[in-house]
Design an enzyme around this catalytic site. Structure first.
Site, mmCIF file in Angstrom:
data_model
loop_
_atom_site.group_PDB
_atom_site.id
_atom_site.type_symbol
_atom_site.label_atom_id
_atom_site.label_comp_id
_atom_site.label_asym_id
_atom_site.label_seq_id
_atom_site.Cartn_x
_atom_site.Cartn_y
_atom_site.Cartn_z
ATOM 1 N N THR A 285 0.951 -1.211 -0.050
ATOM 2 C CA THR A 285 -0.158 -0.133 -0.031
ATOM 3 C C THR A 285 0.748 1.162 0.129
ATOM 4 O O THR A 285 2.006 1.404 0.721
ATOM 5 C CB THR A 285 -1.026 0.076 1.257
ATOM 6 O OG1 THR A 285 -1.838 -0.984 1.088
ATOM 7 C CG2 THR A 285 -1.863 1.352 1.188
ATOM 8 N N PHE A 287 1.206 5.241 0.691
ATOM 9 C CA PHE A 287 0.522 6.156 1.525
ATOM 10 C C PHE A 287 1.336 7.576 1.087
ATOM 11 O O PHE A 287 2.291 7.610 0.751
ATOM 12 C CB PHE A 287 0.869 6.166 3.025
ATOM 13 C CG PHE A 287 0.211 4.676 3.513
ATOM 14 C CD1 PHE A 287 -1.107 4.452 3.954
ATOM 15 C CD2 PHE A 287 0.938 3.450 3.233
ATOM 16 C CE1 PHE A 287 -1.592 3.601 4.734
ATOM 17 C CE2 PHE A 287 0.483 2.225 3.714
ATOM 18 C CZ PHE A 287 -0.819 2.412 4.614
#
Length: 405
Positions: A285, A287
């Protein structure tokens, strides 16, 4: 930089002298001249953006609202059951000593401490908090009820920065966060890439074969579909992986588990029944780190620049717009399109249909160059010929962290 807090990333062209752009330069002399020249040009794109779109800052995005229902034992056979976080609260004193998520109506002034305060969405132990601690190991993390609240916390000076997920290598882009970037004046000042290692959690002494249901965020449930199918258990959707871990502890049910990270297991006193349970081993992921003031672009390391723009009418305009970067050997690492909500349809004269209707789009682009690079400035100047507006969301160092371990 304090003078820039209410302005766009490059401020306004007619106010450049008052904002001190003469000192807002890289160390080398030639890029400094070009950067100053570029600042005076690019700032008007930002101001144009604010005039054309008139984004309603601090307005919640519609697709961020959740439709939830209570947990009922009889519903555990359903495919996915959504549960409200407020229903997961309980009397367990150790858990309630953990920081309560900040809500939009609970804002107060900061304590004035020197320690960096960083906001994130979720409960303590969430993956986003892991990303915060990876970027700022010694900071004070501030959990928030939703993404909108984390934006407001930075804008209200309650915290210094916010970290929010923007895309996942398996689940794709998080669209509502793109909308929030445009609806607020915060600047992207960094990025963090985090390897997501899902774990199956349960109460002490429980085996995974004893579970009848598993709680987690909807994306985590999808990313662990194979294991859940093999176990043949029900799925309960909650707003946050750490909330799922907390719920298992508070409910005290040995037949309900959670999917979350190992740090959440330690925080809530749960056993790790299995780890690395995601279908794809490489589950990363990305960010974004947001702040009130922009980061001064440099050329001392690889940089990335994020922009958003809308196009003029005409055939091949998108091709020509992207060509502004290709002609200068600037790599595009991300392209995302979102409907323009204020005017979603464009009506044009058409040879076949006299009044054809087409969707209007916003284009979010990440390109691998620093705004201190003259080629990047020339590319944006070229791009301006084909756009209605351009807004620079941020220029920041590329995260080169190895996430393979």
């Amino acid at each position: 930089l304090m003078a820039l807090k209410d302005c766009s990333i490059w401020g306004c062209a007619n106010k450049a002298p008052q904002l001190g752009f003469a000192t807002f330069q890289p160390s080398s002399s030639r890029p400094s001249v070009n950067l100053k020249h570029g600042l005076e040009k690019f700032c008007k794109w930002e101001c144009c953006c604010l005039r054309v779109l008139s984004p309603r800052a601090l307005t919640p995005i519609e697709d961020e609202k959740h439709v939830v229902a209570g947990v009922d034992e009889s519903s555990l056979n359903d495919d996915v059951v959504e549960v409200q976080l407020s229903e997961l609260e309980g009397p367990h004193k150790d858990v309630n000593l953990l920081t309560k998520p900040l809500m939009a109506n609970e804002f107060s002034s900061s304590d004035g401490g020197a320690k960096l305060r960083v906001a994130y969405k979720g409960l303590p132990g969430a993956y986003t908090e892991d990303a915060v601690l990876k970027a700022y190991p010694k900071c004070e993390t501030v959990p928030c009820e939703d993404f909108e609240t984390s934006f407001k916390a930075v804008e209200s000076w309650l915290v210094d920065k916010a970290v929010l997920p923007i895309e996942n290598s398996v689940g794709g882009s998080i669209h509502r966060n793109y909308d929030l970037l445009l609806g607020h004046k915060l600047h992207i000042v960094g990025e963090v890439q985090l390897l997501i290692n899902h774990c199956l959690l349960g109460l002490a002494g429980v085996r995974k074969e004893d579970l009848k249901a598993v709680m987690s965020h909807p994306q985590a449930l999808v990313q662990c579909k194979k294991m859940l199918t093999d176990l043949g258990i029900a799925k309960i959707s909650v707003d946050d992986t750490a909330a799922a871990a907390k719920a298992v502890l508070l409910k005290g049910r040995k037949d309900i588990g959670a999917i979350a990270g190992s740090r959440a297991a330690n925080m809530y006193g749960l056993d790790v029944l299995a780890e690395g349970i995601q279908d794809d081993d490489v589950n990363i992921t990305r960010f974004l780190i947001l702040a009130r003031d922009p980061r001064i672009p440099g050329n001392d390391r690889p940089y990335k620049t994020s922009i958003v723009f809308s196009l003029d009418e005409g055939p091949g305009v998108l091709f020509k717009a992207l060509g502004a970067f290709a002609l200068r050997n600037i790599n595009l690492s991300k392209i995302e399109s979102r409907p323009l909500k204020q005017s979603p349809l464009r009506i044009v004269e058409d040879l076949i249909d006299e009044r054809a209707k087409y969707f209007e789009y916003l284009f979010y682009i990440d390109f691998e160059a620093s705004m201190a690079d003259p080629q990047a400035q020339y590319a944006l100047e070229n791009l301006q010929e084909y756009t209605k507006f351009i807004r620079v969301l941020g220029c920041y160092p590329v995260d080169k962290t190895d996430t393979s371990d």
